[in-house]
Design an enzyme around this catalytic site. Structure first.
Site, short mmCIF file in Angstrom:
data_model
loop_
_atom_site.label_atom_id
_atom_site.label_comp_id
_atom_site.label_asym_id
_atom_site.label_seq_id
_atom_site.Cartn_x
_atom_site.Cartn_y
_atom_site.Cartn_z
N SER A 15 0.86 -1.18 0.00
CA SER A 15 0.00 0.00 0.00
C SER A 15 0.90 1.23 0.00
O SER A 15 2.06 1.17 0.41
CB SER A 15 -0.96 0.00 1.20
OG SER A 15 -0.27 -0.14 2.43
N GLU A 68 1.10 5.68 0.53
CA GLU A 68 0.49 6.90 1.06
C GLU A 68 0.82 8.07 0.15
O GLU A 68 1.96 8.27 -0.26
CB GLU A 68 1.00 7.19 2.46
CG GLU A 68 0.39 8.47 3.05
CD GLU A 68 0.96 8.83 4.40
OE1 GLU A 68 0.63 8.12 5.37
OE2 GLU A 68 1.74 9.81 4.48
N THR A 81 -3.59 11.53 2.82
CA THR A 81 -3.50 12.20 4.12
C THR A 81 -4.54 13.29 4.28
O THR A 81 -5.15 13.77 3.32
CB THR A 81 -2.09 12.79 4.34
OG1 THR A 81 -1.85 13.78 3.34
CG2 THR A 81 -1.03 11.71 4.26
N ALA A 116 -3.67 18.81 9.26
CA ALA A 116 -3.94 19.12 10.66
C ALA A 116 -5.25 19.88 10.81
O ALA A 116 -5.49 20.88 10.11
CB ALA A 116 -2.79 19.94 11.25
N HIS A 176 -7.39 9.37 4.95
CA HIS A 176 -7.08 9.56 6.37
C HIS A 176 -8.17 10.45 6.96
O HIS A 176 -8.71 11.32 6.28
CB HIS A 176 -5.74 10.25 6.55
CG HIS A 176 -4.56 9.40 6.20
ND1 HIS A 176 -3.33 9.58 6.78
CD2 HIS A 176 -4.42 8.38 5.32
CE1 HIS A 176 -2.46 8.70 6.28
NE2 HIS A 176 -3.11 7.97 5.37
N ARG A 223 -5.58 10.35 15.40
CA ARG A 223 -5.80 11.50 16.27
C ARG A 223 -5.42 12.78 15.55
O ARG A 223 -6.16 13.75 15.53
CB ARG A 223 -5.00 11.39 17.57
CG ARG A 223 -5.41 12.43 18.60
CD ARG A 223 -4.45 12.51 19.75
NE ARG A 223 -3.22 13.20 19.37
CZ ARG A 223 -2.39 13.80 20.23
NH1 ARG A 223 -2.65 13.77 21.51
NH2 ARG A 223 -1.29 14.38 19.81
N ASP A 268 -2.87 16.17 14.56
CA ASP A 268 -2.25 17.28 15.28
C ASP A 268 -3.14 18.51 15.19
O ASP A 268 -3.79 18.75 14.17
CB ASP A 268 -0.88 17.61 14.69
CG ASP A 268 0.07 16.43 14.74
OD1 ASP A 268 0.20 15.84 15.82
OD2 ASP A 268 0.66 16.10 13.69
N ALA A 277 -7.57 8.84 19.24
CA ALA A 277 -8.02 8.12 18.05
C ALA A 277 -9.00 7.01 18.41
O ALA A 277 -9.91 6.70 17.62
CB ALA A 277 -6.82 7.53 17.31
N GLN A 332 4.20 3.88 12.20
CA GLN A 332 5.11 4.97 11.86
C GLN A 332 6.34 4.33 11.21
O GLN A 332 6.66 3.17 11.47
CB GLN A 332 5.49 5.72 13.13
CG GLN A 332 6.50 6.82 12.97
CD GLN A 332 6.02 7.91 12.04
OE1 GLN A 332 6.24 7.82 10.84
NE2 GLN A 332 5.36 8.92 12.57
N PHE A 386 11.81 15.32 9.20
CA PHE A 386 10.62 14.50 9.44
C PHE A 386 10.78 13.68 10.72
O PHE A 386 9.86 13.58 11.54
CB PHE A 386 10.38 13.54 8.27
CG PHE A 386 9.85 14.18 7.03
CD1 PHE A 386 9.38 15.49 7.02
CD2 PHE A 386 9.82 13.48 5.84
CE1 PHE A 386 8.89 16.09 5.87
CE2 PHE A 386 9.32 14.05 4.67
CZ PHE A 386 8.86 15.36 4.69
N HIS A 441 3.76 -0.69 3.78
CA HIS A 441 3.03 0.55 3.47
C HIS A 441 4.08 1.64 3.25
O HIS A 441 4.79 2.03 4.18
CB HIS A 441 2.11 0.93 4.63
CG HIS A 441 1.29 2.16 4.39
ND1 HIS A 441 0.15 2.16 3.63
CD2 HIS A 441 1.47 3.45 4.79
CE1 HIS A 441 -0.37 3.38 3.58
NE2 HIS A 441 0.43 4.19 4.27
#
Length: 278
Positions: free
Chosen positions: A7, A9, A40, A43, A68, A98, A100, A114, A167, A207, A257
């Site tokens: 997958s 992103e 994605t 925020a 997302h 959850r 930011d 979350a 992550q 990052f 992913h």
């Protein structure tokens, strides 16, 4: 032999040129037959419409897309409306996070964690959505202890999550230990490792400092030694990440992913170096 589930992103492009690049990336990566791609959500929902538009564009090109959805700073009615919009477009796969708070926003909103978002989705829509959540093999940077982080993850699964994406990390042992720890808690959902290709040293360090991902010293020093030699950084990064992926797959990871940053070259090169069938 069964094929490993891949997958990818993406993030919502902000310009027409960015969308053209994403279309080209999707075409290049489609040959790898991804199980799904995710998009994605900025925020505080700052890319809310862009996320939906990107998901629909990707779906029109034949790929299964999962938006997302982050909940921090959001009102229940707003989240309810977003879910209804996704359902109206027959989108059945969501990555629930959850997220930011945007800079300057002081209100947490209706959801603090979350797990509360997952519970809300299940209450509102039953089993309509397949829900992915986040996992942190090196532990969430805001967690007070590893045990607290594991308990937080367990709450998301208990609330109704189907699977998890981690992550990114560069230490396979951290992933295997995390999986062992959650299995001891009775959690059986698939936990897919998140993979960040290495193409830019300063970007990677930036990052990683934000998300708490550890860059092993030997990797950081080698990357640093290449200076501005982009070709050497790219070649070294592909070898390092491909070796990590192969070890993860050999150790039983259910898939991979990739955090593509809307590019295809590094992800494609890594996948060419690893064995995707077992």
């Amino acid at each position: 032999m069964s094929q490993i589930e891949l997958s990818f992103e993406f993030f919502p492009p902000r310009t027409a040129e960015g969308m053209d690049k994403l279309r080209a990336t999707c075409t290049q990566l489609a040959v790898l037959q991804p199980h799904f791609v995710s998009v994605t959500f900025g925020a505080g929902g700052s890319t809310q419409q862009g996320t939906l538009d990107t998901v629909l564009e990707i779906a029109r090109n034949g790929l299964k897309a999962a938006p997302h959805l982050s909940c921090i700073g959001a009102a229940r009615d707003n989240v309810r409306a977003i879910l209804a919009r996704y359902r109206a477009h027959d989108i059945r796969h969501i990555v629930a996070l959850r997220g930011d708070l945007p800079s300057g926003m002081g209100e947490i909103g209706a959801f603090q964690y979350a797990s509360e978002l997952v519970e809300f989705i299940r209450t509102e829509h039953g089993d309509w959505f397949h829900i992915e959540v986040a996992a942190y093999p090196e532990y969430h940077p805001q967690a007070h202890s590893p045990n607290q982080d594991l308990e937080s993850f367990a709450r998301k699964i208990k609330a109704g999550a189907n699977a998890a994406i981690t992550q990114y990390f560069y230490n396979a042992d951290a992933y295997f230990r995390f999986v062992d720890d959650v299995r001891r808690l009775g959690i059986k959902v698939p936990i897919t490792p998140g993979i960040m290709p290495i193409t830019n040293f300063s970007q990677l360090m930036r990052f990683s400092s934000m998300c708490g991902a550890e860059i092993p010293r030997w990797i950081a020093r080698r990357l640093e030694s290449f200076g501005d030699d982009k070709a050497s950084i790219r070649a070294f990064g592909i070898d390092v990440v491909a070796s990590l992926c192969q070890r993860l797959l050999n150790g039983g990871a259910p898939g991979l992913h990739f955090y593509t940053l809307n590019g295809a070259v590094a992800t494609s090169a890594i996948c060419q170096q690893i064995t995707l069938n077992r």
